[in-house]
Scaffold this motif. Sequence first.
Motif, PDB file in Angstrom:
ATOM      1  N   ASP A   1     -37.836-122.282 119.988  1.00 44.34           N
ATOM      2  CA  ASP A   1     -38.160-121.990 118.348  1.00 44.34           C
ATOM      3  C   ASP A   1     -36.446-121.389 118.008  1.00 44.34           C
ATOM      4  N   ALA A   2     -36.133-121.798 116.939  1.00 43.64           N
ATOM      5  CA  ALA A   2     -34.593-121.933 116.654  1.00 43.64           C
ATOM      6  C   ALA A   2     -34.209-120.189 115.996  1.00 43.64           C
ATOM      7  N   THR A   3     -35.162-119.624 115.416  1.00 44.68           N
ATOM      8  CA  THR A   3     -34.806-118.465 114.936  1.00 44.68           C
ATOM      9  C   THR A   3     -35.800-117.442 114.663  1.00 44.68           C
ATOM     10  N   ALA A   4     -36.444-117.015 116.036  1.00 47.02           N
ATOM     11  CA  ALA A   4     -37.448-116.415 116.449  1.00 47.02           C
ATOM     12  C   ALA A   4     -37.030-114.894 116.511  1.00 47.02           C
ATOM     13  N   TYR A   5     -37.843-114.069 116.354  1.00 49.03           N
ATOM     14  CA  TYR A   5     -37.609-112.429 116.449  1.00 49.03           C
ATOM     15  C   TYR A   5     -39.017-111.756 116.665  1.00 49.03           C
ATOM     16  N   SER A   6     -40.104-112.451 116.613  1.00 51.46           N
ATOM     17  CA  SER A   6     -41.318-111.613 116.983  1.00 51.46           C
ATOM     18  C   SER A   6     -41.752-110.856 118.505  1.00 51.46           C
ATOM     19  N   LEU A   7     -40.785-111.718 119.147  1.00 49.95           N
ATOM     20  CA  LEU A   7     -41.177-110.899 120.508  1.00 49.95           C
ATOM     21  C   LEU A   7     -40.336-109.674 120.368  1.00 49.95           C
ATOM     22  N   GLU A   8     -39.165-109.760 120.020  1.00 53.32           N
ATOM     23  CA  GLU A   8     -38.340-108.425 119.818  1.00 53.32           C
ATOM     24  C   GLU A   8     -39.156-107.435 118.931  1.00 53.32           C
ATOM     25  N   GLN A   9     -39.611-107.727 117.865  1.00 50.39           N
ATOM     26  CA  GLN A   9     -40.395-106.888 116.952  1.00 50.39           C
ATOM     27  C   GLN A   9     -41.622-106.319 117.917  1.00 50.39           C
ATOM     28  N   ALA A  10     -42.343-106.944 118.819  1.00 49.25           N
ATOM     29  CA  ALA A  10     -43.384-106.427 119.778  1.00 49.25           C
ATOM     30  C   ALA A  10     -42.847-105.388 120.813  1.00 49.25           C
ATOM     31  N   GLN A  11     -41.511-105.974 121.289  1.00 49.15           N
ATOM     32  CA  GLN A  11     -40.944-105.044 122.623  1.00 49.15           C
ATOM     33  C   GLN A  11     -40.196-104.169 122.599  1.00 49.15           C
ATOM     34  N   PHE A  12     -38.980-104.424 121.459  1.00 48.40           N
ATOM     35  CA  PHE A  12     -37.990-103.389 121.213  1.00 48.40           C
ATOM     36  C   PHE A  12     -38.475-101.905 121.197  1.00 48.40           C
ATOM     37  N   PRO A  13     -37.912-100.947 121.601  1.00 52.47           N
ATOM     38  CA  PRO A  13     -38.084 -99.730 121.514  1.00 52.47           C
ATOM     39  C   PRO A  13     -38.293 -99.488 120.130  1.00 52.47           C
ATOM     40  N   PRO A  14     -38.928 -98.276 119.708  1.00 51.80           N
ATOM     41  CA  PRO A  14     -39.220 -97.909 118.280  1.00 51.80           C
ATOM     42  C   PRO A  14     -37.693 -97.634 117.405  1.00 51.80           C
ATOM     43  N   SER A  15     -36.839 -97.215 118.183  1.00 49.89           N
ATOM     44  CA  SER A  15     -35.279 -96.961 117.470  1.00 49.89           C
ATOM     45  C   SER A  15     -34.684 -98.115 117.228  1.00 49.89           C
ATOM     46  N   LEU A  16     -35.022 -99.237 117.597  1.00 48.09           N
ATOM     47  CA  LEU A  16     -34.719-100.571 117.376  1.00 48.09           C
ATOM     48  C   LEU A  16     -35.592-101.434 116.584  1.00 48.09           C
ATOM     49  N   TYR A  17     -36.539-100.527 115.840  1.00 51.60           N
ATOM     50  CA  TYR A  17     -37.602-101.144 114.959  1.00 51.60           C
ATOM     51  C   TYR A  17     -38.539-102.269 115.729  1.00 51.60           C
ATOM     52  N   GLY A  18     -38.935-101.755 117.067  1.00 53.52           N
ATOM     53  CA  GLY A  18     -40.046-102.482 117.522  1.00 53.52           C
ATOM     54  C   GLY A  18     -41.181-101.834 117.949  1.00 53.52           C
ATOM     55  N   SER A  19     -42.152-102.320 118.547  1.00 54.58           N
ATOM     56  CA  SER A  19     -43.390-101.658 118.767  1.00 54.58           C
ATOM     57  C   SER A  19     -43.527-101.289 120.164  1.00 54.58           C
ATOM     58  N   GLY A  20     -42.496-101.594 121.079  1.00 54.38           N
ATOM     59  CA  GLY A  20     -42.700-101.165 122.490  1.00 54.38           C
ATOM     60  C   GLY A  20     -44.183-101.439 123.204  1.00 54.38           C
ATOM     61  N   GLN A  21     -44.652-102.572 122.874  1.00 47.05           N
ATOM     62  CA  GLN A  21     -45.902-102.799 123.426  1.00 47.05           C
ATOM     63  C   GLN A  21     -46.290-102.824 124.939  1.00 47.05           C
ATOM     64  N   ILE A  22     -45.470-103.366 125.654  1.00 55.80           N
ATOM     65  CA  ILE A  22     -45.610-103.770 127.006  1.00 55.80           C
ATOM     66  C   ILE A  22     -44.653-102.699 127.772  1.00 55.80           C
ATOM     67  N   ASN A  23     -45.230-101.849 128.587  1.00 54.20           N
ATOM     68  CA  ASN A  23     -44.451-100.695 129.246  1.00 54.20           C
ATOM     69  C   ASN A  23     -44.389-100.834 130.883  1.00 54.20           C
ATOM     70  N   PRO A  24     -43.425-101.278 131.224  1.00 56.57           N
ATOM     71  CA  PRO A  24     -43.322-101.346 132.988  1.00 56.57           C
ATOM     72  C   PRO A  24     -43.780-100.029 133.306  1.00 56.57           C
ATOM     73  N   THR A  25     -44.245-100.257 134.516  1.00 61.16           N
ATOM     74  CA  THR A  25     -44.536 -98.939 135.343  1.00 61.16           C
ATOM     75  C   THR A  25     -43.560 -98.406 136.407  1.00 61.16           C
ATOM     76  N   GLN A  26     -43.831 -97.132 136.870  1.00 65.31           N
ATOM     77  CA  GLN A  26     -42.904 -96.758 138.091  1.00 65.31           C
ATOM     78  C   GLN A  26     -43.207 -97.430 139.152  1.00 65.31           C
ATOM     79  N   ASN A  27     -44.395 -98.025 139.357  1.00 66.86           N
ATOM     80  CA  ASN A  27     -44.678 -98.907 140.743  1.00 66.86           C
ATOM     81  C   ASN A  27     -43.738 -99.981 140.739  1.00 66.86           C
ATOM     82  N   LEU A  28     -43.466-100.708 139.560  1.00 70.67           N
ATOM     83  CA  LEU A  28     -42.811-101.940 139.543  1.00 70.67           C
ATOM     84  C   LEU A  28     -41.314-101.425 139.692  1.00 70.67           C
ATOM     85  N   VAL A  29     -40.795-100.428 139.061  1.00 76.79           N
ATOM     86  CA  VAL A  29     -39.513-100.014 139.072  1.00 76.79           C
ATOM     87  C   VAL A  29     -39.310 -99.500 140.575  1.00 76.79           C
ATOM     88  N   ASP A  30     -40.077 -98.906 141.340  1.00 80.52           N
ATOM     89  CA  ASP A  30     -39.967 -98.437 142.846  1.00 80.52           C
ATOM     90  C   ASP A  30     -39.756 -99.763 143.685  1.00 80.52           C
TER      91      ASP A  30
END
Length: 591
Positions: free
Chosen positions: A320-349
Amino acid sequence: MKKILTVFVAAFLLVGCDDLFTPAIENNKQVSDGLEDPLYAEGILANAYTRNPYNSQSFNDVATDDAVTNQTSNSYLKMATGSWTSNNNPMDQWGSCKAAIHYINLFLTQVDQVSWVKDPVVNKMFCDRLKGEAYGLRAMFNFYMLQAHAGYTEDGRLMGVPIVEELEDETSNFNYPRNTFDECIQAIYDDVQRAEELLPLDYENISSDAEVPEVYRSEGANFSQYNIVFGNNFRSRMSGRIALAFRAKAALLAASPAFAEGSKGTWAEAADYNGEILDLIGGVAGLAAQGNTWYKNADEINSLTGGSNPQEMLWRNGKDATAYSLEQAQFPPSLYGSGQINPTQNLVDAFPMANGYPIDSPEAGYDDQNPYANRDPRLALYIVVNGTVMGTDGKTIDTSVDNTSNNDGLNKENGYSTRTGYYLRKHLREDVYLSSTTTTGQPHYSPRIRYTEIYLNYAEAANEAWGPTGTGLHGYSAYDVIKAIRQRAGIKDASGNDPYLESVKNDQAKMRDLIRNERRLELCFEGFRFWDLRRWNMDLNEPAKGIRISGGTYQVFNVESRTYNDFMRFGPIPYSEVVKFDALEQNKGWD
């Protein structure tokens, strides 16, 4: 492919338009019309292509211990928290895959009768290629059905799905029993063999008649004619290499603990089928140096043309040559995203320290009050942690509960903030710019099959078949593969070594745990974790955890419980199907 599908769909839309066309019957495309209309005939096969489950990213990770979502209506969230039933199944592949197989079987009844081109030699090549694609696709859809719906019945038999290889019509019985799991695996193998016999390994142009396969050269085909049918214009289609990958994936499934007791699958067979693909790219030496950052390699992505693949990709979706929908869905709110998917501490560990030791090892040097220092570099690549700098303006993300300057902090009331203290970073192009007034997109693509998956498949199977350092028929071991993957990730101690890997290289059980963890990290947020936990017979009910940061202290807390029963290691047959067809047995435990 899009043009073919447009013609196909448009033809069917004409059905029932009696008030617009007179006489209506003259405007209704019939299957037989495809015999003289190759574009329409190929549209039948195109319909199957559109049903590939990996045409888009589902983020089903939120049904596991790797992620949660801030979308309260998310079907995977509901599934993970107690609403998974046989008539409410977000993991269902039954209807879509069966429909695709129906179109494939329909196409196979027509393909030899279609006049693709006037030249008989080129016509035969078209027939062969399209049949090969159909067999490869049928193997793929049977694999996805088997992964989602195989399981043990009440009387203890490991069953698969009904194998349907004949065209169904209004006179068909439809009340098929399920075939055994082994019969389904064999059906996949058989279709892959048919595909391999008819398809090139890859779609590439050749430059001389001597390169034309003998089967066609003996009938007078020249290289120009060969390129018309098998050239690089068809790189995104099912190829011999892709078909082999689905055989390799099926073999790994059959050998896995959840299925091994009831099947004939072996680890050696799984290792060999995956190793066969890796041998084609030089074994361990073929591991792509930038394969773990495939989603953000801007120069590589920008240069993709004509269905070409980066070194990491065995099969991919279109760009997709000029996409941004993924970023709109996943960026943190301060970057104008919806932050939809939140990794867990389980995965971080699960990410080790930069020296390779798990964080709970005495040698790790882990500080739970400075938890992101000296960690595996992949943590910073895949997950936004407190203090991450990201975006075109280099914004520092503050996920603490003390954050009063924006909505990036934990559990803000706007509904877009993180529930775990983390945001997703993998998949995102941070050169995408979003604001309240303007957006600037960037090229994106997503994988269908990455070579890293095949490497990890091989490592898992080789370790079980021959031990950590055994090579079987291949010149490399599970240890060799994991060493290369961890070196690519940047794991090393002050001397440039990986002492933890060396400490487990002669211990099959510890190597097993390491391989599974490497798979979790490398393939996170690509739709593997749910299926892997189930085929390994591992706990599905690990609570999803997060981190609460306040006053400079870090406290782990439970974010979301998981509510799975033991029988849910195997997915259900759709309730609507077992109600309609009494020959269709349900998996144990499901209503």
